[in-house]
Design a protein around this motif. Sequence first.
Motif, PDB file in Angstrom:
ATOM      1  N   VAL A 187       3.693  11.483  -0.569  1.00 17.62           N
ATOM      2  CA  VAL A 187       3.254  11.923   0.437  1.00 17.62           C
ATOM      3  C   VAL A 187       4.970  12.330   1.509  1.00 17.62           C
ATOM      4  CG1 VAL A 187       2.367  12.582   3.169  1.00 17.62           C
ATOM      5  CG2 VAL A 187       1.022  11.800   0.755  1.00 17.62           C
ATOM      6  N   VAL A 188       5.280  12.956   2.153  1.00 22.07           N
ATOM      7  CA  VAL A 188       6.054  13.373   2.920  1.00 22.07           C
ATOM      8  C   VAL A 188       5.975  13.572   3.777  1.00 22.07           C
ATOM      9  CG1 VAL A 188       8.779  13.154   3.728  1.00 22.07           C
ATOM     10  CG2 VAL A 188       8.257  13.430   1.156  1.00 22.07           C
ATOM     11  N   ALA A 189       6.010  12.794   5.033  1.00 18.35           N
ATOM     12  CA  ALA A 189       5.517  12.887   6.431  1.00 18.35           C
ATOM     13  C   ALA A 189       6.156  11.616   7.533  1.00 18.35           C
ATOM     14  CB  ALA A 189       4.107  12.622   6.745  1.00 18.35           C
ATOM     15  N   ASP A 190       5.753  11.833   9.103  1.00 17.43           N
ATOM     16  CA  ASP A 190       5.418  11.332  10.435  1.00 17.43           C
ATOM     17  C   ASP A 190       5.296  10.674   9.721  1.00 17.43           C
ATOM     18  OD1 ASP A 190       6.940  13.859  11.372  1.00 17.43           O
ATOM     19  OD2 ASP A 190       5.148  13.783  12.372  1.00 17.43           O
ATOM     20  N   ALA A 191       6.071   9.077  10.048  1.00 18.74           N
ATOM     21  CA  ALA A 191       5.850   8.003  10.191  1.00 18.74           C
ATOM     22  C   ALA A 191       4.481   7.403  10.581  1.00 18.74           C
ATOM     23  CB  ALA A 191       7.069   6.785  10.917  1.00 18.74           C
ATOM     24  N   ASP A 192       4.006   7.829  11.910  1.00 19.40           N
ATOM     25  CA  ASP A 192       2.814   7.661  11.604  1.00 19.40           C
ATOM     26  C   ASP A 192       1.495   8.175  11.339  1.00 19.40           C
ATOM     27  OD1 ASP A 192       0.770   6.558  14.304  1.00 19.40           O
ATOM     28  OD2 ASP A 192      -0.040   8.591  14.249  1.00 19.40           O
ATOM     29  N   THR A 231       0.850  -1.063  -0.010  1.00 21.74           N
ATOM     30  CA  THR A 231       0.408  -0.208   0.094  1.00 21.74           C
ATOM     31  C   THR A 231       0.591   1.278  -0.063  1.00 21.74           C
ATOM     32  OG1 THR A 231      -2.004  -1.406   0.864  1.00 21.74           O
ATOM     33  CG2 THR A 231      -1.693   1.422   1.534  1.00 21.74           C
ATOM     34  N   ALA A 232       2.106   1.632   0.887  1.00 16.50           N
ATOM     35  CA  ALA A 232       2.791   2.526   0.603  1.00 16.50           C
ATOM     36  C   ALA A 232       3.496   2.781  -0.248  1.00 16.50           C
ATOM     37  CB  ALA A 232       3.996   2.607   1.678  1.00 16.50           C
ATOM     38  N   GLY A 233       3.587   2.146  -1.222  1.00 15.63           N
ATOM     39  CA  GLY A 233       4.396   1.922  -2.714  1.00 15.63           C
ATOM     40  C   GLY A 233       5.541   1.283  -2.965  1.00 15.63           C
ATOM     41  N   PRO A 273      17.352  13.992   6.947  1.00 11.79           N
ATOM     42  CA  PRO A 273      17.177  12.794   5.657  1.00 11.79           C
ATOM     43  C   PRO A 273      16.054  11.876   6.204  1.00 11.79           C
ATOM     44  CG  PRO A 273      19.821  12.707   6.094  1.00 11.79           C
ATOM     45  CD  PRO A 273      18.873  13.960   7.416  1.00 11.79           C
ATOM     46  N   ALA A 274      14.981  12.272   5.510  1.00  9.48           N
ATOM     47  CA  ALA A 274      13.680  11.260   5.445  1.00  9.48           C
ATOM     48  C   ALA A 274      14.519   9.585   5.600  1.00  9.48           C
ATOM     49  CB  ALA A 274      12.618  11.618   4.194  1.00  9.48           C
ATOM     50  N   GLU A 275      13.424   9.189   4.981  1.00 12.43           N
ATOM     51  CA  GLU A 275      13.675   7.552   5.334  1.00 12.43           C
ATOM     52  C   GLU A 275      12.618   6.986   5.141  1.00 12.43           C
ATOM     53  OE1 GLU A 275      13.945   6.210   9.374  1.00 12.43           O
ATOM     54  OE2 GLU A 275      15.438   7.017   9.887  1.00 12.43           O
ATOM     55  N   MET A 276      12.310   5.933   4.546  1.00 14.20           N
ATOM     56  CA  MET A 276      11.223   5.437   3.895  1.00 14.20           C
ATOM     57  C   MET A 276      10.207   5.271   4.593  1.00 14.20           C
ATOM     58  SD  MET A 276      11.266   1.688   1.673  1.00 14.20           S
ATOM     59  CE  MET A 276      10.409   0.518   2.785  1.00 14.20           C
ATOM     60  N   GLU A 277      10.492   5.011   5.922  1.00 12.58           N
ATOM     61  CA  GLU A 277       8.590   4.641   6.430  1.00 12.58           C
ATOM     62  C   GLU A 277       8.386   6.122   6.495  1.00 12.58           C
ATOM     63  OE1 GLU A 277      11.912   3.983   7.843  1.00 12.58           O
ATOM     64  OE2 GLU A 277      11.557   1.728   7.229  1.00 12.58           O
ATOM     65  N   ASN A 278       8.967   7.849   5.449  1.00  8.91           N
ATOM     66  CA  ASN A 278       8.477   8.394   6.275  1.00  8.91           C
ATOM     67  C   ASN A 278       7.915   8.716   4.167  1.00  8.91           C
ATOM     68  OD1 ASN A 278      11.384   9.509   7.753  1.00  8.91           O
ATOM     69  ND2 ASN A 278       9.012   9.701   8.541  1.00  8.91           N
ATOM     70  N   LEU A 332      11.682   2.760  -4.824  1.00 15.07           N
ATOM     71  CA  LEU A 332      10.952   3.784  -5.271  1.00 15.07           C
ATOM     72  C   LEU A 332      11.376   4.787  -4.213  1.00 15.07           C
ATOM     73  CD1 LEU A 332      10.210   6.312  -7.116  1.00 15.07           C
ATOM     74  CD2 LEU A 332       7.165   5.427  -6.751  1.00 15.07           C
ATOM     75  N   ARG A 333      10.199   4.246  -2.987  1.00 14.64           N
ATOM     76  CA  ARG A 333      10.445   5.336  -1.475  1.00 14.64           C
ATOM     77  C   ARG A 333      11.294   5.500  -1.467  1.00 14.64           C
ATOM     78  NH1 ARG A 333       7.323   1.644   1.944  1.00 14.64           N
ATOM     79  NH2 ARG A 333       6.537   3.205   3.267  1.00 14.64           N
ATOM     80  N   GLU A 334      13.084   4.598  -1.528  1.00 16.51           N
ATOM     81  CA  GLU A 334      13.859   4.312  -0.444  1.00 16.51           C
ATOM     82  C   GLU A 334      14.257   6.141  -1.872  1.00 16.51           C
ATOM     83  OE1 GLU A 334      15.860   1.307  -1.272  1.00 16.51           O
ATOM     84  OE2 GLU A 334      14.687  -0.088   0.535  1.00 16.51           O
ATOM     85  N   TRP A 335      13.902   6.051  -3.171  1.00 16.71           N
ATOM     86  CA  TRP A 335      14.903   6.956  -4.097  1.00 16.71           C
ATOM     87  C   TRP A 335      14.445   8.359  -3.540  1.00 16.71           C
ATOM     88  CZ3 TRP A 335      13.767  10.874  -7.083  1.00 16.71           C
ATOM     89  CH2 TRP A 335      13.879  11.450  -7.532  1.00 16.71           C
ATOM     90  N   LEU A 336      12.692   8.437  -3.335  1.00 12.48           N
ATOM     91  CA  LEU A 336      11.907   9.463  -2.824  1.00 12.48           C
ATOM     92  C   LEU A 336      12.802  10.141  -1.325  1.00 12.48           C
ATOM     93  CD1 LEU A 336       8.712   8.294  -3.910  1.00 12.48           C
ATOM     94  CD2 LEU A 336       9.787  10.625  -4.895  1.00 12.48           C
ATOM     95  N   ALA A 337      12.834   9.713  -0.179  1.00 14.53           N
ATOM     96  CA  ALA A 337      13.904   9.353   0.911  1.00 14.53           C
ATOM     97  C   ALA A 337      14.696   9.593   0.582  1.00 14.53           C
ATOM     98  CB  ALA A 337      12.872   8.302   1.534  1.00 14.53           C
TER      99      ALA A 337
END
Length: 386
Positions: free
Chosen positions: A242-247, A66-68, A86-91, A72-77
Amino acid sequence: MRYAKWMANIGESFIGEMLKAAQNPDMISFAGGLPAHELFPDQVLQRSFQRVFEEQGKPALQYAQTAGHPPLREWLAKEHLRNGKPAEMENIVVTTGSQQGLSLLGQTFLDPGDVVFLEMPTYLGAIQAFQAFGARFRMIPCDDQGIIPEELEKMLGEVTPKFLYLIPNYQNPTGKVMGLARRLQLLRVAQIYDLLIVEDNPYGELRFEGEALPNLVELGENVIYLGTFSKVLAPGLRVGYVVADADIVDHLCQTKEGVDLHSNNLTQRAVLEFLKEGVLPEHIQTLRRVYKERRQSMVEAIEKYLGDQVEMIVPSGGLFLWARFKNIASSFDYVEETIRQNVLYVPGAVFYTDQRVTPEVRLNYSCSTPEVIDEGIKRLARAIVG
């Protein structure tokens, strides 16, 4: 029919009607927010899709997270900072265009009657997305750099919103840019009042002049950031994030499961293949050069055919020019005549939430050549000024 109550408040979709009118082959449309289709990197994208089919065919056609797509999420982070870190994949959660990001935020955060703060004016699609979940709106007065911090603080003293939605870079519809000092001021106010900010940045890479400014998410806490590949690759891909807190990401994923399970798995992988080719920076430079030329063509055409009949904000990036006619009361009154003249614009009133009458218009220049822009503004002048 037993439609939801909120549907009764929106009436006919003005943008939908404009898109229908734009199908006329003789129509010149300045109404949409369309990138130039002739600049789509279709050959590179074709190679990217082909590689996915050759190397990842079966998994690319299967259900996905669901998160993607995790790579790709790693690249975006790696491309993003959050409050200087730095952002993480969980963000990261990948969405079906950034418009879905707006809708997911509305569904996740808003109960009927909740208040959302907006810029004055603001993006129609955000108004529609939040309105669907029963939001009430308060528009914050703006100057040439966007929201005025003192006005925001005054409004926060009267009501507590769920969040503030804004577009700091080449704002839709006005094209304004929020300066660095203003961004820091705004973040200080947000920190004092524990205000959640939703930062939408679809146009940030389309900079014609000036230096790049740090995004709000890079500078402060309590910021949700929306990004997209629609304006720099192609909107038909429908890949945003979307980039946001992991929660917050976890909660958005819970919402997204009930909407579409996950965004297009095949397309996410193809976008990543495109990014790995390393051609995106050069492609963005091409977009900047062409769109700057078209922006200038529109400015010159307005000066030639409308002269001192209008005041305009000349954007330093993005897709839109915001103009105000001096001698008319409502730009809505001229829509039928401009359609007869085979030219379209968006009346400024649709970007406000208070049903105001305004002589403002939003004009898109990115999807028309200089010659078409010149002819279109000539038709616009004939329809409104005579």
